[in-house]
Design an enzyme around this catalytic site. Structure first.
Site, PDB file in Angstrom:
ATOM      1  N   PHE A 174     -64.667 -27.196 -58.198  1.00 62.03           N
ATOM      2  CA  PHE A 174     -64.627 -28.641 -57.971  1.00 62.03           C
ATOM      3  C   PHE A 174     -64.042 -28.934 -56.599  1.00 62.03           C
ATOM      4  O   PHE A 174     -64.163 -29.941 -56.062  1.00 62.03           O
ATOM      5  CB  PHE A 174     -63.800 -29.337 -59.057  1.00 62.03           C
ATOM      6  CG  PHE A 174     -64.238 -28.946 -60.453  1.00 62.03           C
ATOM      7  CD1 PHE A 174     -65.579 -28.772 -60.738  1.00 62.03           C
ATOM      8  CD2 PHE A 174     -63.323 -28.742 -61.453  1.00 62.03           C
ATOM      9  CE1 PHE A 174     -65.986 -28.392 -62.009  1.00 62.03           C
ATOM     10  CE2 PHE A 174     -63.718 -28.374 -62.727  1.00 62.03           C
ATOM     11  CZ  PHE A 174     -65.049 -28.193 -63.005  1.00 62.03           C
ATOM     12  N   TRP A 226     -66.263 -36.813 -58.838  1.00 60.27           N
ATOM     13  CA  TRP A 226     -65.442 -36.001 -57.940  1.00 60.27           C
ATOM     14  C   TRP A 226     -65.413 -34.543 -58.427  1.00 60.27           C
ATOM     15  O   TRP A 226     -65.389 -33.611 -57.632  1.00 60.27           O
ATOM     16  CB  TRP A 226     -64.011 -36.571 -57.906  1.00 60.27           C
ATOM     17  CG  TRP A 226     -63.054 -35.710 -57.117  1.00 60.27           C
ATOM     18  CD1 TRP A 226     -62.842 -35.743 -55.778  1.00 60.27           C
ATOM     19  CD2 TRP A 226     -62.182 -34.697 -57.628  1.00 60.27           C
ATOM     20  NE1 TRP A 226     -61.895 -34.818 -55.422  1.00 60.27           N
ATOM     21  CE2 TRP A 226     -61.482 -34.155 -56.541  1.00 60.27           C
ATOM     22  CE3 TRP A 226     -61.934 -34.190 -58.904  1.00 60.27           C
ATOM     23  CZ2 TRP A 226     -60.547 -33.145 -56.685  1.00 60.27           C
ATOM     24  CZ3 TRP A 226     -61.011 -33.177 -59.052  1.00 60.27           C
ATOM     25  CH2 TRP A 226     -60.326 -32.665 -57.952  1.00 60.27           C
ATOM     26  N   HIS A 227     -65.440 -34.361 -59.748  1.00 58.51           N
ATOM     27  CA  HIS A 227     -65.356 -33.005 -60.282  1.00 58.51           C
ATOM     28  C   HIS A 227     -66.601 -32.183 -59.976  1.00 58.51           C
ATOM     29  O   HIS A 227     -66.518 -30.962 -59.863  1.00 58.51           O
ATOM     30  CB  HIS A 227     -65.136 -33.045 -61.795  1.00 58.51           C
ATOM     31  CG  HIS A 227     -63.713 -33.318 -62.164  1.00 58.51           C
ATOM     32  ND1 HIS A 227     -63.214 -34.586 -62.262  1.00 58.51           N
ATOM     33  CD2 HIS A 227     -62.678 -32.493 -62.432  1.00 58.51           C
ATOM     34  CE1 HIS A 227     -61.931 -34.525 -62.588  1.00 58.51           C
ATOM     35  NE2 HIS A 227     -61.581 -33.271 -62.695  1.00 58.51           N
ATOM     36  N   GLY A 228     -67.745 -32.823 -59.891  1.00 60.15           N
ATOM     37  CA  GLY A 228     -68.946 -32.052 -59.615  1.00 60.15           C
ATOM     38  C   GLY A 228     -70.153 -32.943 -59.476  1.00 60.15           C
ATOM     39  O   GLY A 228     -70.189 -34.056 -60.011  1.00 60.15           O
TER      40      GLY A 228
END
Lengths: 478, 370
Positions: free
Chosen positions: A478, A321-323
């Site tokens: 993000f 989800w962050h990247g």
């Protein structure tokens, strides 16, 4: 638009506040519409090309939500509508955020020659998750029917739109509907300003101040042992002060409008275990992942082995989800492993004798902090090879420089560590209680009130003086 | 007014007061000397030339501007003054592009400079952000408009530098501050304009500039993995467009100013690297050079010197730290030859020196170091 910019502080925020409270005299709906429009204006200043996408996302989820709330459909049809809604959200998120990553991986495996260059709309991860939670709750029957302006404001509310905290409709929409919030409350405005000031200080003076040291480990040159550690620690503190500063600013801004946002940080580097760390770091994401991923996967209800599998899956997806990069997946998996080890230790490890309790807590604190720092190396590195190289330097004390520059840098790191480990959290200083909707209750009677007031004023002044021309928040990516 | 209201007012007033105090402090110390030459406190200077130039232009007395990139960064103003008989102000900026250079020269010309000594090369005319979108050059500070002045005065970083300068001016603290400055990065550590971005007296020139370094750099940039970088930014049309807008626009707009423009003496290895690893780039550079030579020699206020074919410099690889950056000895040679009028491009044959360079490049063979 950045919170840490002159146009925001001296132009946008005062105008938004004045308009909100003036319109509050004429009814309950007008200020909500005003704030929703102000949020759109805020978003469009630097992301005008994605305003339509945001509006389309709001409209799509609102309609899907209406169908689910109406309860006129059969249960299988309702499930199909939910699936369409969630799939639609994930498709948009996947297209904008992960198509390039997918193409790069296909190219690596099959030499497919795919070229995907799509700009990432700022905030898409946050407003997508916010709305997925809304749809799931609507399907579960936990949502009352909301009016479109309130829903649009809930999704697009500018204090949280770009980088969270991830909001929950049940928490926010009743606040937007409340008439009390539409009247200016000097106490809330003052407390909001002080919280904003603390956040601004964290961002412009602390996070931006330590940023040059990060290049020691993550720059183009191979670092020595001490440089790698200084760089990794610098990044750990930069990320914390940057993101918690942003969250404080969001909470402070919202408080000026009379709206309480959930807490996102609670001195995470004071954690004495990884489980404790995740109760203190990016708390709204942890809650989201727990409620909408870990528990639906089965949580801890299907036996110990599946519990660990669910934990690993949740953390790996949380990392993704962050990247869109393998480094984020590895970061998530690493934390998944940490959590599994932590739970296993709690279940199967030996009990600590009371006389060793303090030593055990201290050991837990040190081990947790070091584990988190090691994981941040993957989070920050440009690629796996780079992360491996930095970690190799951190494990090679034979190569050490420790010249004048490194001594000065180490002293700076020690100051940052002191603040992160020993300073009280913003909510402790301000007595911010999100659940009970109270803040600064002690200020009226507290002897130190003038000191806090003037310290807050100094934080605001230093925060403004520290504003640099181009200093985005790390979590905007993000 | 309620207590909360009064507290809110106190809070805002206290913040405002602190901000104004910091701004007043910066105004009095004025680290950049943007408002007045330093009198109360000793003048200090920064190596950040894009920032420092804004103050130098305002505070220094000069009749000649010296501009260039990293190839001109180590020149000493005292050498320029001595050899060319001028009162110069060095404004060279490492890695600068033509938009930045033209903007800074124009700001200096507004202070009535009569002459510009300008080190040009093809690389500065690559496409670059417009000056107001350029994150590295504080354009508003040069313009000294409200935004620039506010950004300067209401800056915590500048207040910290003001404090350093003030502390350093207090005699009992001088030594302690100087010692501390070697640990903590200080933006304004230089006491004389002549020392800005120059090599220190104890700098080991021999170990930084030698044939081994130059050959190693040549091997590096011609490596198949990295040779694509040789072509980066080279686009003939864009270079011509930027040259016309920036260089020609500035020259044509200041007919009363004398422009001594020189094309810097890259080592022959730079040209050979392009010849061997990126011939298309070399063609662009040759074509652009020919265009530049023809256009500049059309202007009576321009004297163009081309050192690129000065083989006594460019073939002696001991003069270089890589394939383009030459030693301080060459700085002095350039100044002497500018003073003597050597290597001036003939207006009747503006591409003659380029043709000589082409012959040298075609004939040169890289010898491995023994």
């Amino acid at each position: 638009m950045l919170f840490n910019s002159y146009p925001f502080i001296f132009l946008f925020l005062p105008i938004a506040l004045i308009g909100y409270f003036i319109l509050g005299r004429f009814g309950n709906l007008a200020p909500v519409i005003w704030l929703a429009l102000a949020s759109l204006a805020f978003y469009s200043v630097s992301n005008w090309q994605f305003v339509l996408l945001l509006l389309a996302s709001i409209a799509f989820n609102y309609v899907i939500g209406l169908l689910l709330i109406a309860r006129r459909l059969s249960s299988s049809l309702r499930f199909a509508v939910l699936a369409i809604g969630v799939a639609g959200d994930l498709l948009v998120l996947g297209t904008f955020k992960y198509a390039g990553f997918l193409a790069a991986n296909l190219n690596a495996v099959f030499s497919a020659g795919l070229a995907v260059n799509i700009l990432l709309p700022v905030g898409i991860s946050f407003y997508t998750f916010t709305q997925i939670a809304f749809l799931v709750d609507a399907y579960r029957g936990d949502v009352a029917r909301y009016r479109l302006p309130h829903y649009a404001l809930f999704v697009g509310y500018f204090p949280h739109l770009i980088a969270g905290p991830i909001l929950h409709h049940k928490d926010m929409i009743p606040q937007f509907e409340s008439a009390d919030a539409k009247r200016p409350n000097p106490h809330l405005i003052l407390c909001g300003l002080i919280i904003f000031a603390i956040g601004l200080f964290k961002k412009t003076c602390l996070a931006d101040g330590i940023q040059p040291l990060v290049a020691l480990a993550f720059g183009p040159d191979a670092p020595s042992f001490d440089q790698a550690w200084i760089g990794a620690l610098a990044y750990s503190f930069q990320l914390y002060f940057d993101f918690s500063g942003y969250s404080d600013m969001a909470i402070g801004i919202s408080l000026m409008f009379g709206v309480f946002l959930p807490l996102n940080f609670n001195s995470p580097y004071k954690a004495t275990s990884i489980i404790d760390f995740w109760r203190r770091w990016h708390m709204t994401l942890s809650q989201f992942l727990r409620d909408y991923l870990y528990i639906p996967l089965g949580g801890n209800r299907c036996g110990r082995v599946l519990r660990y599998v669910n934990l690993m899956l949740t953390m790996a997806l949380g990392g993704l989800w962050h990247g869109a990069a393998w480094t984020f997946v590895v970061w998530g998996v690493l934390h998944g492993v940490y959590l599994c080890v932590n739970h296993a230790w709690n279940n199967f490890g030996p009990r600590v004798a009371p006389r060793f309790e303090r030593a055990a807590i201290l050991a837990g604190f040190v081990l947790t902090f070091l584990s988190v720092v090691v994981a941040w190396v993957f989070f920050r590195a440009d690629g796996m090879a780079s992360a491996a190289s930095i970690l190799a330097s951190m494990a090679d004390p034979a190569r050490i420089v420790f010249g004048r520059g490194e001594i000065a840098d180490a002293a700076l790191i020690a100051i940052y560590a002191g603040i992160a480990w020993f300073a009280p959290s913003t909510q402790t200083i301000m007595g911010y209680d999100h659940r009970n909707r109270t803040v600064g209750e002690a200020l009226g009677t507290w002897r130190m009130r003038p000191a806090l007031l003037y310290a807050g004023a100094a934080a605001l002044a230093f925060g403004i003086l520290g504003i640099q021309q181009h200093s985005e928040f790390i979590y905007f990516r993000f | 007014m309620s207590t909360a209201g009064k507290n809110l007012l106190r809070f805002l007033c206290a913040s405002g007061l602190l901000l104004l105090t910091a701004a007043a402090f910066n105004f009095v110390v004025d680290p950049l000397q943007l408002f007045r030459p330093a009198r109360l406190l000793p003048a200090m200077y920064s190596e950040d030339s894009r920032l420092q130039n804004a103050g130098l232009i305002r505070s220094q007395d000069f009749d000649t501007v010296f501009m260039g990139t990293s190839l001109a960064i180590h020149f000493r103003q005292s050498d320029i003054d001595r050899l060319l008989g001028v009162k110069s102000l060095k404004l060279a900026m490492t890695g600068s592009n033509s938009h930045q250079q033209t903007f800074v020269i124009a700001a200096a010309l507004n202070r009535h400079a009569k002459r510009v000594i300008w080190q040009l090369d093809d690389w500065i005319f690559r496409d670059a952000p417009e000056i107001d979108q350029d994150a590295y050059l504080p354009a508003d500070l040069y313009r000294r408009n409200a935004k620039g002045v506010a950004g300067y005065l209401f800056s915590g970083a500048m207040a910290r530098e003001s404090t350093w300068i003030l502390a350093r001016s207090i005699r009992p603290l001088e030594k302690t501050v100087a010692r501390l400055a070697s640990f903590v990065p200080v933006k304004f550590p230089i006491a004389s304009t002549d020392d800005i971005n120059t090599l220190r007296a104890d700098f080991d020139v021999g170990s930084a500039y030698n044939a081994k370094q130059a050959i190693a750099a040549f091997a590096n940039i011609t490596d198949p993995v990295r040779r694509a970088f040789l072509a980066e930014g080279y686009d003939y049309d864009a270079m011509v467009r930027n040259f016309e807008r920036d260089a020609v626009g500035l020259i044509a707009g200041h007919p009363d100013v004398r422009f001594d423009i020189y094309l810097a003496p890259y080592s022959i290895l730079q040209w050979v690297a392009m010849r061997d690893a990126s011939p298309a780039t070399l063609k662009i550079v040759y074509d652009f050079s020919a265009y530049l030579g023809r256009r500049l020699t059309e202007y009576p206020n321009v004297r163009l010197c081309d050192f690129r074919a000065a083989s006594d410099i460019t073939h002696d690889l001991a003069n270089y730290s890589d394939v383009i950056h030459h030693s301080p000895d060459i700085d002095l040679k350039i100044l002497s030859r500018l003073a003597a009028g050597d290597y001036v491009v003939d207006r009747a044959a503006p591409t003659a020196s380029l043709e000589r360079l082409k012959e040298q490049v075609a004939a040169y063979r890289v010898e491995p170091l023994r």
